[in-house]
Design an enzyme around this catalytic site. Structure first.
Site, PDB file in Angstrom:
ATOM      1  N   HIS A 113       0.861  -1.185   0.000  1.00 19.74           N
ATOM      2  CA  HIS A 113       0.000   0.000   0.000  1.00 19.74           C
ATOM      3  C   HIS A 113       0.895   1.232   0.000  1.00 19.74           C
ATOM      4  CE1 HIS A 113      -1.559   3.265   2.690  1.00 19.74           C
ATOM      5  NE2 HIS A 113      -2.512   3.263   1.790  1.00 19.74           N
ATOM      6  N   GLY A 158     -18.654  11.333   1.156  1.00 15.45           N
ATOM      7  CA  GLY A 158     -19.386  11.280  -0.104  1.00 15.45           C
ATOM      8  C   GLY A 158     -18.521  10.942  -1.292  1.00 15.45           C
ATOM      9  N   GLY A 159     -17.398  10.269  -1.064  1.00 21.22           N
ATOM     10  CA  GLY A 159     -16.488   9.927  -2.141  1.00 21.22           C
ATOM     11  C   GLY A 159     -17.025   8.836  -3.048  1.00 21.22           C
TER      12      GLY A 159
END
Length: 304
Positions: free
Chosen positions: A109, A260-261
């Site tokens: 990552h 709200g992605g």
């Protein structure tokens, strides 16, 4: 002076370089999904999701760029800066997770980002964040040392104190509190890094530019190792821990989902095949048990 245009240009170039290198290593072209949010909503902005599935090397992997603006910072982004809760903000970054097919190749990552908030009646507040961490299924000390040495070298120009500080931060952050165990062998992690813009931007670039040097040599050493159903089964079991961390603890996932992605882009970090078992433990003395005893604990990888 805050130059978000320069940050954007760097991040798009970084995404392009990483995807190009991983496509070459895998042999399969990444899907490109450009998206845009129209003005007037909870979030506005644009981004580019690049994803591969069922590749020769990567069973699933994604590298995302996003640049969004919103009217109110969600609580997940203000844990250490409560005075900024609800302030208008701008956020841009590159985030990637690669889940290789071969269990001897670790999951990786990496994230680098800039966040700027504009509290009412006050000057803009900006900070950089990011880092990279490695999640092996079968540990190799050579790989762990290489990964940490590359991270340390990237931070060295900014002060000898940063690597120990950011390594400890990574060990603390990527820890499953409900399991009382680390997610992997760590790396470096920093957040709310609010030094002057030029220094923060230079540090972010150093971390982003180090990623391929940290990961690709490990891939090339391990990708051809033979494996069977036992190794794949253990990989799927350990991937369950990865899912648990991302959904329960990860601030970036919470920031995206609560703010709200774009759900498909946010959840591209999830592995394609996962298993859970009730109260399962590997047999003592096995390679699977050695992961926990020798690798899933804080270690001084540079000096041991």
């Amino acid at each position: 002076m805050i130059d978000t245009h320069a940050v954007r240009e760097y991040l798009l170039d970084l995404q392009g370089r990483i995807v190009e290198a991983l496509q070459e290593a895998d042999g399969k072209t990444f899907l490109r999904d450009a998206w845009q949010r129209p003005p007037g909503g909870k979030l506005e902005g644009d981004g580019l999701t690049q994803l591969v599935e069922d590749g020769a090397l990567l069973e699933r992997g994604g590298c995302n760029f996003s640049h969004v603006r919103g009217n109110a910072l969600p609580p997940s982004a203000t844990q250490h800066r409560s005075e900024l809760a609800g302030a208008p903000f701008e956020a841009l970054g590159v985030s990637l997770v690669m889940h290789p097919r071969n269990p001897f190749v670790p999951t990786v990552h990496m994230n680098v980002r800039l966040l700027a908030a504009r509290p009412d009646g006050r000057d803009s507040v900006t900070w950089f964040g990011g880092g990279m961490d490695l999640t092996p299924y079968y540990g190799f000390e050579e790989d762990a040392r290489h990964f940490h040495r590359t991270c340390a070298d990237a931070l060295k120009p900014f002060g000898s104190e940063l690597y120990p500080r950011f390594k400890a931060w990574c060990d603390e952050y990527f820890f499953l509190k409900h399991r009382n165990e680390p997610r992997g062998i760590g790396g470096i992690f920093f957040d709310d890094f609010d030094q002057d813009f030029a220094t923060g931007f230079a540090l972010m670039r150093a971390v982003g530019d180090a990623f391929l040097h940290a990961y690709l040599p490990i891939v090339e050493r391990r990708r051809a190792l033979p494996y069977g159903e036992r190794e794949r089964d253990f990989q799927a079991y350990r991937r369950g821990r990865y899912v648990e961390f991302n959904l329960v603890w990860d601030r970036g996932t919470h920031f995206g989902l609560h703010g709200g992605g774009r759900t498909e882009s946010i959840l591209m970090s999830m592995p394609p095949l996962v298993k859970w078992r009730y109260d399962w433990h590997p047999l003592p003395g096995t390679p699977e048990a050695r992961l926990a005893s020798d690798f899933l604990r804080p270690r001084d990888w540079l000096n041991e």
